[in-house]
Design a protein around this motif. Structure first.
Motif, PDB file in Angstrom:
ATOM      1  N   THR A  64       0.844  -1.202   0.000  1.00 47.08           N
ATOM      2  CA  THR A  64       0.000   0.000   0.000  1.00 47.08           C
ATOM      3  C   THR A  64       0.873   1.244   0.000  1.00 47.08           C
ATOM      4  OG1 THR A  64      -1.742  -1.172   1.166  1.00 47.08           O
ATOM      5  CG2 THR A  64      -1.823   1.233   1.243  1.00 47.08           C
ATOM      6  N   ALA A  65       1.912   1.235   0.839  1.00 50.34           N
ATOM      7  CA  ALA A  65       2.809   2.393   0.897  1.00 50.34           C
ATOM      8  C   ALA A  65       3.518   2.611  -0.432  1.00 50.34           C
ATOM      9  CB  ALA A  65       3.811   2.218   2.034  1.00 50.34           C
ATOM     10  N   SER A  66       3.856   1.526  -1.143  1.00 52.39           N
ATOM     11  CA  SER A  66       4.528   1.683  -2.442  1.00 52.39           C
ATOM     12  C   SER A  66       3.597   2.334  -3.461  1.00 52.39           C
ATOM     13  CB  SER A  66       5.060   0.348  -2.961  1.00 52.39           C
ATOM     14  OG  SER A  66       4.042  -0.456  -3.490  1.00 52.39           O
ATOM     15  N   THR A  67       2.322   2.065  -3.353  1.00 56.35           N
ATOM     16  CA  THR A  67       1.349   2.729  -4.224  1.00 56.35           C
ATOM     17  C   THR A  67       1.191   4.197  -3.822  1.00 56.35           C
ATOM     18  OG1 THR A  67       0.138   0.690  -4.637  1.00 56.35           O
ATOM     19  CG2 THR A  67      -1.074   2.741  -4.971  1.00 56.35           C
ATOM     20  N   LEU A  68       1.109   4.435  -2.528  1.00 56.60           N
ATOM     21  CA  LEU A  68       0.896   5.805  -2.049  1.00 56.60           C
ATOM     22  C   LEU A  68       2.054   6.737  -2.400  1.00 56.60           C
ATOM     23  CD1 LEU A  68      -0.700   5.118   1.449  1.00 56.60           C
ATOM     24  CD2 LEU A  68      -1.844   5.895  -0.655  1.00 56.60           C
ATOM     25  N   ILE A  69       3.292   6.224  -2.393  1.00 56.10           N
ATOM     26  CA  ILE A  69       4.413   7.101  -2.722  1.00 56.10           C
ATOM     27  C   ILE A  69       4.358   7.528  -4.185  1.00 56.10           C
ATOM     28  CG2 ILE A  69       6.202   5.415  -3.361  1.00 56.10           C
ATOM     29  CD1 ILE A  69       8.102   7.178  -1.555  1.00 56.10           C
ATOM     30  N   GLN A  70       3.828   6.668  -5.037  1.00 57.33           N
ATOM     31  CA  GLN A  70       3.688   7.034  -6.448  1.00 57.33           C
ATOM     32  C   GLN A  70       2.590   8.073  -6.642  1.00 57.33           C
ATOM     33  OE1 GLN A  70       4.242   3.562  -9.234  1.00 57.33           O
ATOM     34  NE2 GLN A  70       3.995   2.498  -7.285  1.00 57.33           N
ATOM     35  N   GLY A  96      -5.274  -6.065  17.067  1.00 58.35           N
ATOM     36  CA  GLY A  96      -5.481  -4.768  17.711  1.00 58.35           C
ATOM     37  C   GLY A  96      -4.283  -3.839  17.637  1.00 58.35           C
ATOM     38  N   ASP A  97      -3.114  -4.331  17.207  1.00 55.51           N
ATOM     39  CA  ASP A  97      -1.954  -3.453  17.053  1.00 55.51           C
ATOM     40  C   ASP A  97      -2.207  -2.466  15.920  1.00 55.51           C
ATOM     41  OD1 ASP A  97      -0.501  -4.669  19.085  1.00 55.51           O
ATOM     42  OD2 ASP A  97       1.002  -5.568  17.753  1.00 55.51           O
ATOM     43  N   THR A  98      -1.690  -1.276  16.092  1.00 53.78           N
ATOM     44  CA  THR A  98      -1.714  -0.278  15.027  1.00 53.78           C
ATOM     45  C   THR A  98      -0.322  -0.250  14.428  1.00 53.78           C
ATOM     46  OG1 THR A  98      -3.419   1.014  16.128  1.00 53.78           O
ATOM     47  CG2 THR A  98      -2.088   2.161  14.473  1.00 53.78           C
ATOM     48  N   VAL A  99      -0.238  -0.585  13.156  1.00 55.33           N
ATOM     49  CA  VAL A  99       1.060  -0.674  12.495  1.00 55.33           C
ATOM     50  C   VAL A  99       1.198   0.417  11.443  1.00 55.33           C
ATOM     51  CG1 VAL A  99       1.376  -3.133  12.947  1.00 55.33           C
ATOM     52  CG2 VAL A  99       0.249  -2.409  10.851  1.00 55.33           C
ATOM     53  N   THR A 100       2.427   0.855  11.262  1.00 55.82           N
ATOM     54  CA  THR A 100       2.737   1.856  10.248  1.00 55.82           C
ATOM     55  C   THR A 100       3.787   1.288   9.311  1.00 55.82           C
ATOM     56  OG1 THR A 100       2.225   3.687  11.737  1.00 55.82           O
ATOM     57  CG2 THR A 100       3.631   4.183   9.830  1.00 55.82           C
ATOM     58  N   ALA A 101       3.447   1.261   8.040  1.00 56.10           N
ATOM     59  CA  ALA A 101       4.386   0.848   6.994  1.00 56.10           C
ATOM     60  C   ALA A 101       5.067   2.100   6.471  1.00 56.10           C
ATOM     61  CB  ALA A 101       3.647   0.130   5.873  1.00 56.10           C
ATOM     62  N   LYS A 102       6.377   2.150   6.625  1.00 53.75           N
ATOM     63  CA  LYS A 102       7.172   3.287   6.134  1.00 53.75           C
ATOM     64  C   LYS A 102       7.950   2.833   4.907  1.00 53.75           C
ATOM     65  CE  LYS A 102      10.574   6.727   7.465  1.00 53.75           C
ATOM     66  NZ  LYS A 102      11.552   7.134   8.485  1.00 53.75           N
ATOM     67  N   TYR A 103       7.841   3.596   3.843  1.00 55.50           N
ATOM     68  CA  TYR A 103       8.460   3.283   2.554  1.00 55.50           C
ATOM     69  C   TYR A 103       9.443   4.403   2.240  1.00 55.50           C
ATOM     70  CZ  TYR A 103       8.524   1.619  -2.321  1.00 55.50           C
ATOM     71  OH  TYR A 103       8.884   1.100  -3.549  1.00 55.50           O
ATOM     72  N   THR A 104      10.728   4.062   2.078  1.00 54.76           N
ATOM     73  CA  THR A 104      11.750   5.069   1.834  1.00 54.76           C
ATOM     74  C   THR A 104      12.605   4.663   0.636  1.00 54.76           C
ATOM     75  OG1 THR A 104      11.855   5.492   4.215  1.00 54.76           O
ATOM     76  CG2 THR A 104      13.668   6.355   2.871  1.00 54.76           C
ATOM     77  N   VAL A 105      12.663   5.522  -0.372  1.00 53.90           N
ATOM     78  CA  VAL A 105      13.484   5.258  -1.551  1.00 53.90           C
ATOM     79  C   VAL A 105      14.951   5.416  -1.155  1.00 53.90           C
ATOM     80  CG1 VAL A 105      14.027   5.973  -3.915  1.00 53.90           C
ATOM     81  CG2 VAL A 105      11.660   6.031  -3.102  1.00 53.90           C
ATOM     82  N   VAL A 106      15.755   4.360  -1.432  1.00 55.70           N
ATOM     83  CA  VAL A 106      17.176   4.376  -1.069  1.00 55.70           C
ATOM     84  C   VAL A 106      18.095   4.374  -2.293  1.00 55.70           C
ATOM     85  CG1 VAL A 106      16.810   3.355   1.211  1.00 55.70           C
ATOM     86  CG2 VAL A 106      17.267   1.863  -0.751  1.00 55.70           C
ATOM     87  N   GLU A 107      17.552   4.037  -3.465  1.00 54.38           N
ATOM     88  CA  GLU A 107      18.375   4.023  -4.685  1.00 54.38           C
ATOM     89  C   GLU A 107      17.468   4.226  -5.890  1.00 54.38           C
ATOM     90  OE1 GLU A 107      21.156   0.909  -7.271  1.00 54.38           O
ATOM     91  OE2 GLU A 107      20.689   0.425  -5.190  1.00 54.38           O
ATOM     92  N   VAL A 108      17.950   4.991  -6.850  1.00 53.28           N
ATOM     93  CA  VAL A 108      17.252   5.198  -8.121  1.00 53.28           C
ATOM     94  C   VAL A 108      18.220   4.810  -9.235  1.00 53.28           C
ATOM     95  CG1 VAL A 108      16.182   6.887  -9.664  1.00 53.28           C
ATOM     96  CG2 VAL A 108      15.822   7.060  -7.183  1.00 53.28           C
ATOM     97  N   ASP A 109      17.799   3.878 -10.072  1.00 52.48           N
ATOM     98  CA  ASP A 109      18.624   3.429 -11.199  1.00 52.48           C
ATOM     99  C   ASP A 109      17.904   3.817 -12.488  1.00 52.48           C
ATOM    100  OD1 ASP A 109      19.941   2.064 -13.248  1.00 52.48           O
ATOM    101  OD2 ASP A 109      20.311   0.288 -12.012  1.00 52.48           O
ATOM    102  N   GLU A 110      18.262   4.976 -13.024  1.00 54.82           N
ATOM    103  CA  GLU A 110      17.613   5.492 -14.242  1.00 54.82           C
ATOM    104  C   GLU A 110      17.829   4.537 -15.418  1.00 54.82           C
ATOM    105  OE1 GLU A 110      15.784   8.309 -14.837  1.00 54.82           O
ATOM    106  OE2 GLU A 110      15.979   9.263 -12.882  1.00 54.82           O
TER     107      GLU A 110
END
Length: 141
Positions: A64-70, A96-110
């Protein structure tokens, strides 16, 4: 060649509280009715003391996070998930846990039109529960 819409350091997150119904719907879709997820009495006899969420369900929030970053980047180049590497379930997630998925771009290969991102999923105590590397492949029009 088109410039990719993501840059190193771009990040976004997605937060969700995992309910019992989420776990049972996921079990129904996948057929994974392991007693680790569905048998509270059995789980009382384990070190966890209660049912745990499927690791793959927790991990799926990274998708979901990968879609949201786009969406956040207003990406106009189509892309597909090229896969995940180094997936690990390092801490259990409980109902019942509340989880957060964090998506961070670390490399871009054009050249290969791929981005690589760190996917981290934390619980409400900010404890790291799931990690992976995601590869996103952009498809030129």
């Amino acid at each position: 060649m088109s410039k990719l819409p993501l840059q190193v350091g771009d990040t976004c997150s997605y937060t969700k509280t995992i309910s019992e119904s989420d776990v049972y719907l996921f079990a129904g879709i996948t057929g994974d009715f392991s007693q680790m997820h569905t048998n509270e009495e059995f789980m009382k006899t384990t070190p966890y003391k209660t049912r745990i969420v499927h690791g793959v369900l927790t991990f799926a929030l990274g998708s979901t996070a990968s879609t949201l970053i786009q969406v956040q980047a207003k990406a106009d180049i189509p892309s597909v998930s090229y896969g995940y590497d180094r997936l690990r379930f390092v801490k259990p997630v409980f109902f019942g846990d509340t989880v957060t998925a964090k998506y961070t771009v670390v490399e871009v290969d054009e050249g290969s039109m791929k981005t690589f991102a760190k996917v981290e999923i934390f619980n409400q105590k900010n404890e790291l529960c799931t990690v992976a590397q995601h590869i996103l492949k952009f498809i030129p029009a």
